[in-house]
Design a protein around this motif. Sequence first.
Motif, PDB file in Angstrom:
ATOM      1  N   PRO A  14       0.807  -1.156  -0.288  1.00 48.31           N
ATOM      2  CA  PRO A  14      -0.022  -0.233  -0.007  1.00 48.31           C
ATOM      3  C   PRO A  14       0.619   1.049   0.038  1.00 48.31           C
ATOM      4  O   PRO A  14       0.774   2.565  -1.089  1.00 48.31           O
ATOM      5  CB  PRO A  14      -1.132  -0.132   1.020  1.00 48.31           C
ATOM      6  N   GLU A  15       2.168   0.853   1.257  1.00 46.07           N
ATOM      7  CA  GLU A  15       2.421   2.348   0.661  1.00 46.07           C
ATOM      8  C   GLU A  15       3.532   2.854  -0.240  1.00 46.07           C
ATOM      9  O   GLU A  15       3.978   3.864  -0.813  1.00 46.07           O
ATOM     10  CB  GLU A  15       3.388   2.770   1.628  1.00 46.07           C
ATOM     11  N   SER A  16       3.537   2.035  -1.015  1.00 48.02           N
ATOM     12  CA  SER A  16       4.249   1.887  -2.444  1.00 48.02           C
ATOM     13  C   SER A  16       3.097   2.409  -3.715  1.00 48.02           C
ATOM     14  O   SER A  16       3.875   2.995  -4.623  1.00 48.02           O
ATOM     15  CB  SER A  16       4.763   0.865  -2.768  1.00 48.02           C
ATOM     16  N   CYS A  17       2.126   1.917  -3.580  1.00 47.87           N
ATOM     17  CA  CYS A  17       0.843   2.452  -5.176  1.00 47.87           C
ATOM     18  C   CYS A  17       0.419   3.548  -4.244  1.00 47.87           C
ATOM     19  O   CYS A  17      -0.781   2.952  -4.939  1.00 47.87           O
ATOM     20  CB  CYS A  17       0.951   0.602  -5.220  1.00 47.87           C
ATOM     21  N   GLY A 188      13.376   2.551 -18.195  1.00 48.74           N
ATOM     22  CA  GLY A 188      13.514   3.976 -17.687  1.00 48.74           C
ATOM     23  C   GLY A 188      14.450   4.216 -16.649  1.00 48.74           C
ATOM     24  O   GLY A 188      16.075   5.379 -16.572  1.00 48.74           O
ATOM     25  N   LYS A 189      14.812   3.005 -16.324  1.00 49.16           N
ATOM     26  CA  LYS A 189      15.988   2.870 -15.069  1.00 49.16           C
ATOM     27  C   LYS A 189      17.679   3.273 -16.353  1.00 49.16           C
ATOM     28  O   LYS A 189      17.994   4.026 -16.003  1.00 49.16           O
ATOM     29  CB  LYS A 189      16.789   1.944 -14.724  1.00 49.16           C
ATOM     30  N   ARG A 190      17.519   3.151 -17.719  1.00 48.96           N
ATOM     31  CA  ARG A 190      18.522   3.305 -18.516  1.00 48.96           C
ATOM     32  C   ARG A 190      18.636   5.096 -18.520  1.00 48.96           C
ATOM     33  O   ARG A 190      19.903   5.865 -19.178  1.00 48.96           O
ATOM     34  CB  ARG A 190      18.846   2.973 -19.701  1.00 48.96           C
ATOM     35  N   LYS A 191      17.039   5.686 -19.250  1.00 49.04           N
ATOM     36  CA  LYS A 191      17.143   6.913 -18.936  1.00 49.04           C
ATOM     37  C   LYS A 191      16.893   7.873 -17.365  1.00 49.04           C
ATOM     38  O   LYS A 191      17.120   9.015 -17.540  1.00 49.04           O
ATOM     39  CB  LYS A 191      16.389   7.164 -20.066  1.00 49.04           C
ATOM     40  N   ARG A 192      17.445   7.214 -16.788  1.00 49.97           N
ATOM     41  CA  ARG A 192      17.225   8.352 -15.190  1.00 49.97           C
ATOM     42  C   ARG A 192      16.031   8.336 -14.810  1.00 49.97           C
ATOM     43  O   ARG A 192      15.868   9.556 -13.842  1.00 49.97           O
ATOM     44  CB  ARG A 192      18.438   9.124 -15.259  1.00 49.97           C
ATOM     45  N   TYR A 193      14.804   7.305 -14.824  1.00 50.26           N
ATOM     46  CA  TYR A 193      13.888   8.025 -14.016  1.00 50.26           C
ATOM     47  C   TYR A 193      13.055   6.836 -13.859  1.00 50.26           C
ATOM     48  O   TYR A 193      13.199   5.312 -13.534  1.00 50.26           O
ATOM     49  CB  TYR A 193      12.404   7.048 -16.009  1.00 50.26           C
ATOM     50  N   GLU A 194      12.248   7.361 -12.580  1.00 50.33           N
ATOM     51  CA  GLU A 194      11.411   5.600 -11.532  1.00 50.33           C
ATOM     52  C   GLU A 194      10.021   6.419 -11.526  1.00 50.33           C
ATOM     53  O   GLU A 194       9.940   6.663 -11.780  1.00 50.33           O
ATOM     54  CB  GLU A 194      12.343   6.518 -10.470  1.00 50.33           C
ATOM     55  N   LEU A 195       9.758   4.918 -11.488  1.00 48.21           N
ATOM     56  CA  LEU A 195       8.495   4.275 -11.585  1.00 48.21           C
ATOM     57  C   LEU A 195       7.883   4.920 -10.211  1.00 48.21           C
ATOM     58  O   LEU A 195       8.173   4.170  -8.767  1.00 48.21           O
ATOM     59  CB  LEU A 195       8.480   2.741 -12.097  1.00 48.21           C
ATOM     60  N   VAL A 196       6.629   5.708 -10.083  1.00 49.26           N
ATOM     61  CA  VAL A 196       5.827   5.871  -8.813  1.00 49.26           C
ATOM     62  C   VAL A 196       4.420   5.585  -8.850  1.00 49.26           C
ATOM     63  O   VAL A 196       3.795   5.340  -7.771  1.00 49.26           O
ATOM     64  CB  VAL A 196       5.449   7.439  -9.014  1.00 49.26           C
ATOM     65  N   ALA A 197       4.163   4.805 -10.282  1.00 50.52           N
ATOM     66  CA  ALA A 197       2.140   4.669  -9.896  1.00 50.52           C
ATOM     67  C   ALA A 197       2.607   3.992 -12.023  1.00 50.52           C
ATOM     68  O   ALA A 197       2.897   3.865 -12.405  1.00 50.52           O
ATOM     69  CB  ALA A 197       1.095   5.932 -10.155  1.00 50.52           C
ATOM     70  N   VAL A 198       1.549   2.876 -11.327  1.00 54.49           N
ATOM     71  CA  VAL A 198       0.879   1.974 -12.344  1.00 54.49           C
ATOM     72  C   VAL A 198      -0.691   1.778 -12.432  1.00 54.49           C
ATOM     73  O   VAL A 198      -1.319   2.007 -10.890  1.00 54.49           O
ATOM     74  CB  VAL A 198       1.515   0.761 -12.233  1.00 54.49           C
ATOM     75  N   THR A 199      -1.069   1.550 -13.710  1.00 53.02           N
ATOM     76  CA  THR A 199      -3.052   1.875 -13.784  1.00 53.02           C
ATOM     77  C   THR A 199      -3.041   0.342 -14.660  1.00 53.02           C
ATOM     78  O   THR A 199      -2.115  -0.180 -14.506  1.00 53.02           O
ATOM     79  CB  THR A 199      -3.831   2.717 -14.723  1.00 53.02           C
ATOM     80  N   GLU A 217       9.828   3.822  -0.454  1.00 51.86           N
ATOM     81  CA  GLU A 217      11.011   3.437  -0.834  1.00 51.86           C
ATOM     82  C   GLU A 217      11.150   2.326  -1.184  1.00 51.86           C
ATOM     83  O   GLU A 217      11.850   1.283  -2.237  1.00 51.86           O
ATOM     84  CB  GLU A 217      11.346   2.728   0.745  1.00 51.86           C
ATOM     85  N   ASP A 218      10.199   1.577  -2.132  1.00 50.73           N
ATOM     86  CA  ASP A 218       9.663  -0.053  -2.710  1.00 50.73           C
ATOM     87  C   ASP A 218       8.913   0.165  -4.005  1.00 50.73           C
ATOM     88  O   ASP A 218       7.981   0.470  -3.835  1.00 50.73           O
ATOM     89  CB  ASP A 218       9.789  -0.760  -1.739  1.00 50.73           C
ATOM     90  N   ASN A 219      10.078   0.780  -5.362  1.00 52.82           N
ATOM     91  CA  ASN A 219       8.647   0.991  -6.357  1.00 52.82           C
ATOM     92  C   ASN A 219       9.655  -0.461  -7.128  1.00 52.82           C
ATOM     93  O   ASN A 219       9.544  -0.211  -8.189  1.00 52.82           O
ATOM     94  CB  ASN A 219       9.533   2.335  -6.825  1.00 52.82           C
ATOM     95  N   SER A 220      10.056  -1.338  -6.614  1.00 50.62           N
ATOM     96  CA  SER A 220      10.031  -2.946  -7.717  1.00 50.62           C
ATOM     97  C   SER A 220       8.525  -3.105  -8.807  1.00 50.62           C
ATOM     98  O   SER A 220       7.523  -2.052  -7.746  1.00 50.62           O
ATOM     99  CB  SER A 220      10.513  -3.690  -6.551  1.00 50.62           C
TER     100      SER A 220
END
Length: 290
Positions: A14-17, A188-199, A217-220
């Motif tokens: 829950p804290e990740s999404c 995204g990692k190669r372009k230096r972006y981080e995942l924050v949400a998914v629909t 903390e965990d955006n796996s």
Amino acid sequence: MPILRVIDLDRRKPESCYLQDARRDVTSQFGEDGIIEKIFEIVPPANRWCVEYGAWDGVYLSNTYHLVHDLGWNGVLIEGDPAKFAELETNCAGLANAHPVQAVVGFDNGVDALDDVLAGTDCPHAPDLASIDVDGADYFLWQSMKAYRPRVVVIEFNPTVPNDVVFVQDRDLAVHQGASLAAMVELGKRKRYELVAVTNCNAFFVDEPLFPAFGIEDNSIDAMRANVTGRIFHGYDGTIYTKMRPLQWVGRGDTRPPIDVFQLLPPEERNWHDKLESQQTDSADGEDDD
């Protein structure tokens, strides 16, 4: 008959999404409008410019309509289909902040990449948002962006692919297969972006320096998205079993493939190796008795 069912795996945190709690639609499909608003509450917009490639008519399932029409953002709305572009122009008529562009974007910088199209507009090199949705080669379009670096990227992925599978279709705009979320995260990692949400089928990435503001903390992938079911395996004797959802987007009703479609070996060749060895031993013993 064998028993076969797949247990849905949901390892989301829950804290990740938590951004998914903000989902709401104005014209978006799966709550993207609300998530975009929430993202820009956390990291306020810098220039209020957005880009949408695959803008269609500017309304249907649009991730930028609300920004442009309701919130006054400048929007570069790119559509390649002539008929849909005509509708896009009509729907943007009278809006000085809407900038429709008819173009079929490719991957080759200096020729037809997104960078080249945007260079013909007043869009800043770091627009607040870019939305990419072309039902296929989205991965390569984002990959091609080098001169322009959106602060937030919303990009479509193929939702039928499990979380642990990296899949990218051929580098061809005529192919409509898409890329997996895992592939998008790697890019995204190669372009230096981080995942924050998914629909259901869109992933939201933020420029790396913005990521700490979200407190994730965990955006796996597993922390952000429930894994989809769909498995292929085989028995000891080589019989192949499959458990899949019906094919999507093909408009042919229930298209779950029957088990027989996947068999690589005919029934007479599906033998457990110990059984074969036993048969060979029995045959050899019989020959000795003779």
